[in-house]
Enzyme design. Structure first.
Site, PDB file in Angstrom:
ATOM      1  N   LYS A  13       0.833  -1.219   0.000  1.00  0.00           N
ATOM      2  CA  LYS A  13       0.000   0.000   0.000  1.00  0.00           C
ATOM      3  C   LYS A  13       0.865   1.265   0.000  1.00  0.00           C
ATOM      4  O   LYS A  13       0.610   2.187  -0.754  1.00  0.00           O
ATOM      5  CB  LYS A  13      -0.926   0.012   1.227  1.00  0.00           C
ATOM      6  CG  LYS A  13      -1.856  -1.189   1.299  1.00  0.00           C
ATOM      7  CD  LYS A  13      -2.809  -1.090   2.485  1.00  0.00           C
ATOM      8  CE  LYS A  13      -2.126  -1.183   3.849  1.00  0.00           C
ATOM      9  NZ  LYS A  13      -1.700  -2.534   4.246  1.00  0.00           N
ATOM     10  N   ARG A  88      -9.436   0.663   9.078  1.00  0.00           N
ATOM     11  CA  ARG A  88      -9.038  -0.705   9.394  1.00  0.00           C
ATOM     12  C   ARG A  88     -10.130  -1.483  10.109  1.00  0.00           C
ATOM     13  O   ARG A  88      -9.952  -2.661  10.398  1.00  0.00           O
ATOM     14  CB  ARG A  88      -7.825  -0.657  10.306  1.00  0.00           C
ATOM     15  CG  ARG A  88      -6.516  -1.125   9.676  1.00  0.00           C
ATOM     16  CD  ARG A  88      -5.432  -0.964  10.718  1.00  0.00           C
ATOM     17  NE  ARG A  88      -4.237  -1.704  10.424  1.00  0.00           N
ATOM     18  CZ  ARG A  88      -3.205  -1.213   9.735  1.00  0.00           C
ATOM     19  NH1 ARG A  88      -3.254  -0.005   9.223  1.00  0.00           N
ATOM     20  NH2 ARG A  88      -2.137  -1.943   9.557  1.00  0.00           N
ATOM     21  N   ARG A 127      11.829  -6.503   4.040  1.00  0.00           N
ATOM     22  CA  ARG A 127      11.876  -5.063   3.763  1.00  0.00           C
ATOM     23  C   ARG A 127      12.912  -4.346   4.620  1.00  0.00           C
ATOM     24  O   ARG A 127      13.359  -3.251   4.267  1.00  0.00           O
ATOM     25  CB  ARG A 127      10.505  -4.395   3.808  1.00  0.00           C
ATOM     26  CG  ARG A 127       9.871  -4.200   5.154  1.00  0.00           C
ATOM     27  CD  ARG A 127       8.493  -3.517   4.971  1.00  0.00           C
ATOM     28  NE  ARG A 127       7.655  -3.662   6.136  1.00  0.00           N
ATOM     29  CZ  ARG A 127       6.345  -3.463   6.138  1.00  0.00           C
ATOM     30  NH1 ARG A 127       5.715  -3.158   5.034  1.00  0.00           N
ATOM     31  NH2 ARG A 127       5.653  -3.596   7.247  1.00  0.00           N
ATOM     32  N   ARG A 131      11.520  -1.956  11.436  1.00  0.00           N
ATOM     33  CA  ARG A 131      10.327  -1.643  12.224  1.00  0.00           C
ATOM     34  C   ARG A 131      10.209  -2.638  13.365  1.00  0.00           C
ATOM     35  O   ARG A 131      10.374  -3.839  13.178  1.00  0.00           O
ATOM     36  CB  ARG A 131       9.080  -1.719  11.329  1.00  0.00           C
ATOM     37  CG  ARG A 131       8.762  -0.391  10.697  1.00  0.00           C
ATOM     38  CD  ARG A 131       7.620  -0.501   9.720  1.00  0.00           C
ATOM     39  NE  ARG A 131       6.428  -1.122  10.296  1.00  0.00           N
ATOM     40  CZ  ARG A 131       5.274  -1.176   9.632  1.00  0.00           C
ATOM     41  NH1 ARG A 131       5.170  -0.675   8.423  1.00  0.00           N
ATOM     42  NH2 ARG A 131       4.233  -1.752  10.195  1.00  0.00           N
ATOM     43  N   ARG A 142      -0.471  -9.220  13.224  1.00  0.00           N
ATOM     44  CA  ARG A 142      -1.100  -8.250  12.327  1.00  0.00           C
ATOM     45  C   ARG A 142      -1.977  -8.932  11.281  1.00  0.00           C
ATOM     46  O   ARG A 142      -3.030  -8.424  10.924  1.00  0.00           O
ATOM     47  CB  ARG A 142      -0.035  -7.378  11.663  1.00  0.00           C
ATOM     48  CG  ARG A 142       0.281  -6.134  12.508  1.00  0.00           C
ATOM     49  CD  ARG A 142       1.735  -5.775  12.471  1.00  0.00           C
ATOM     50  NE  ARG A 142       2.167  -5.332  11.172  1.00  0.00           N
ATOM     51  CZ  ARG A 142       3.411  -5.477  10.719  1.00  0.00           C
ATOM     52  NH1 ARG A 142       4.330  -6.067  11.466  1.00  0.00           N
ATOM     53  NH2 ARG A 142       3.752  -5.040   9.534  1.00  0.00           N
TER      54      ARG A 142
HETATM   55  P1  ADP Z   1       1.204  -2.467   7.960  1.00  0.00           P
HETATM   56  O1  ADP Z   1       0.037  -2.320   7.028  1.00  0.00           O
HETATM   57  O2  ADP Z   1       2.486  -2.752   7.267  1.00  0.00           O
HETATM   58  O3  ADP Z   1       0.957  -3.410   9.104  1.00  0.00           O
HETATM   59  P2  ADP Z   1       0.784   0.280   8.971  1.00  0.00           P
HETATM   60  O4  ADP Z   1       1.876   1.254   8.851  1.00  0.00           O
HETATM   61  O5  ADP Z   1      -0.448   0.535   8.171  1.00  0.00           O
HETATM   62  O6  ADP Z   1       1.491  -1.087   8.665  1.00  0.00           O
HETATM   63  O7  ADP Z   1       0.330   0.159  10.517  1.00  0.00           O
HETATM   64  C1  ADP Z   1       1.228  -0.186  11.549  1.00  0.00           C
HETATM   65  C2  ADP Z   1       0.480  -0.337  12.878  1.00  0.00           C
HETATM   66  O8  ADP Z   1      -0.115   0.922  13.249  1.00  0.00           O
HETATM   67  C3  ADP Z   1      -0.674  -1.328  12.891  1.00  0.00           C
HETATM   68  O9  ADP Z   1      -0.249  -2.655  13.111  1.00  0.00           O
HETATM   69  C4  ADP Z   1      -1.523  -0.775  14.041  1.00  0.00           C
HETATM   70  O10 ADP Z   1      -0.973  -1.137  15.302  1.00  0.00           O
HETATM   71  C5  ADP Z   1      -1.384   0.725  13.911  1.00  0.00           C
HETATM   72  N1  ADP Z   1      -2.437   1.298  13.029  1.00  0.00           N
HETATM   73  C6  ADP Z   1      -2.218   1.857  11.806  1.00  0.00           C
HETATM   74  N2  ADP Z   1      -3.382   2.288  11.266  1.00  0.00           N
HETATM   75  C7  ADP Z   1      -4.352   1.987  12.179  1.00  0.00           C
HETATM   76  C8  ADP Z   1      -5.755   2.167  12.188  1.00  0.00           C
HETATM   77  N3  ADP Z   1      -6.404   2.718  11.166  1.00  0.00           N
HETATM   78  N4  ADP Z   1      -6.451   1.738  13.292  1.00  0.00           N
HETATM   79  C9  ADP Z   1      -5.814   1.188  14.316  1.00  0.00           C
HETATM   80  N5  ADP Z   1      -4.492   0.972  14.361  1.00  0.00           N
HETATM   81  C10 ADP Z   1      -3.756   1.360  13.299  1.00  0.00           C
END
Ligand code: ADP
Length: 184
Positions: A13, A88, A127, A131, A142
């Protein structure tokens, strides 16, 4: 134009968001990036969400929605946004619809990046961005949270006829071509 980039962790994404920004100059709104920046800067928000991110859980819905509402108030989002990592949960999706409706806007496209699980795990582990949630356990959590909480968001948007399934396997450019094909 408001676009949701949808897909499991590791689907690409963020990469596709970067390509869309370059070509269409639509601002990027990534809740993951916002949370990571807050953690790095040790803000109040950052301290609150750090352990949740590390464990691969979801930050509380209302907190996340309030954050997005604050962000969307900036003038740079007046002509739209690319949402990445948000919504999400179905609650977040409904809240986003309400936020946009207030601005007389709506979600125009949802691009769902489809990538098999084995490939997702391979990509995340390779990657190498360091992180703290990119451990085997973090990824497993996740993906589980994704299946339980986030996958229903796709059904929500499918019902509204907004979803375009995008084959997420191929080169970055190939995948971008599949997305951009809908935007002309
Ligand atoms: P990825 O899609 O690679 O897991 P993101 O950068 O989108 O990574 O998100 C990393 C973390 O941030 C998630 O695992 C969650 O803990 C938190 N997070 C991100 N966006 C949201 C959201 N919309 N609602 C709740 N938690 C979120």
């Amino acid at each position: 134009m408001n676009i949701v980039l949808f897909g499991p962790p590791g689907a690409g994404k963020g990469t596709q968001a970067d390509m869309l920004i370059q070509k269409y100059h639509i601002p990027h709104l990534s809740t993951g990036n916002i949370f990571r920046a807050a953690i790095k800067n040790e803000t109040e928000l950052g301290l609150k969400v750090k352990s949740i991110l590390d464990e691969g859980g979801l930050v509380e819905d209302q907190l996340t929605v309030d954050l997005v509402a604050e962000e969307l108030a900036f003038a740079r989002y007046n002509s739209g946004a690319i949402f990445d990592g948000f919504p999400r949960t179905v609650f977040q999706a409904e809240s986003l619809d309400k936020l946009l409706a207030k601005k007389d806007a709506r979600i125009d496209f949802v691009f769902s990046l489809e990538v098999p699980k084995e490939e997702l795990i391979r990509r995340i582990l390779s990657r190498g961005q360091g992180r703290t949630d990119d451990t085997e356990e973090g990824i497993h959590n996740r993906l589980e949270v994704y299946n339980k909480e986030t996958a229903p968001v796709l059904a929500y948007y499918k019902e509204k006829g907004l979803v375009h399934d995008i084959d997420g396997i191929g080169t970055v450019e190939e995948i971008f071509g599949r997305i951009a094909g809908f935007l002309h």
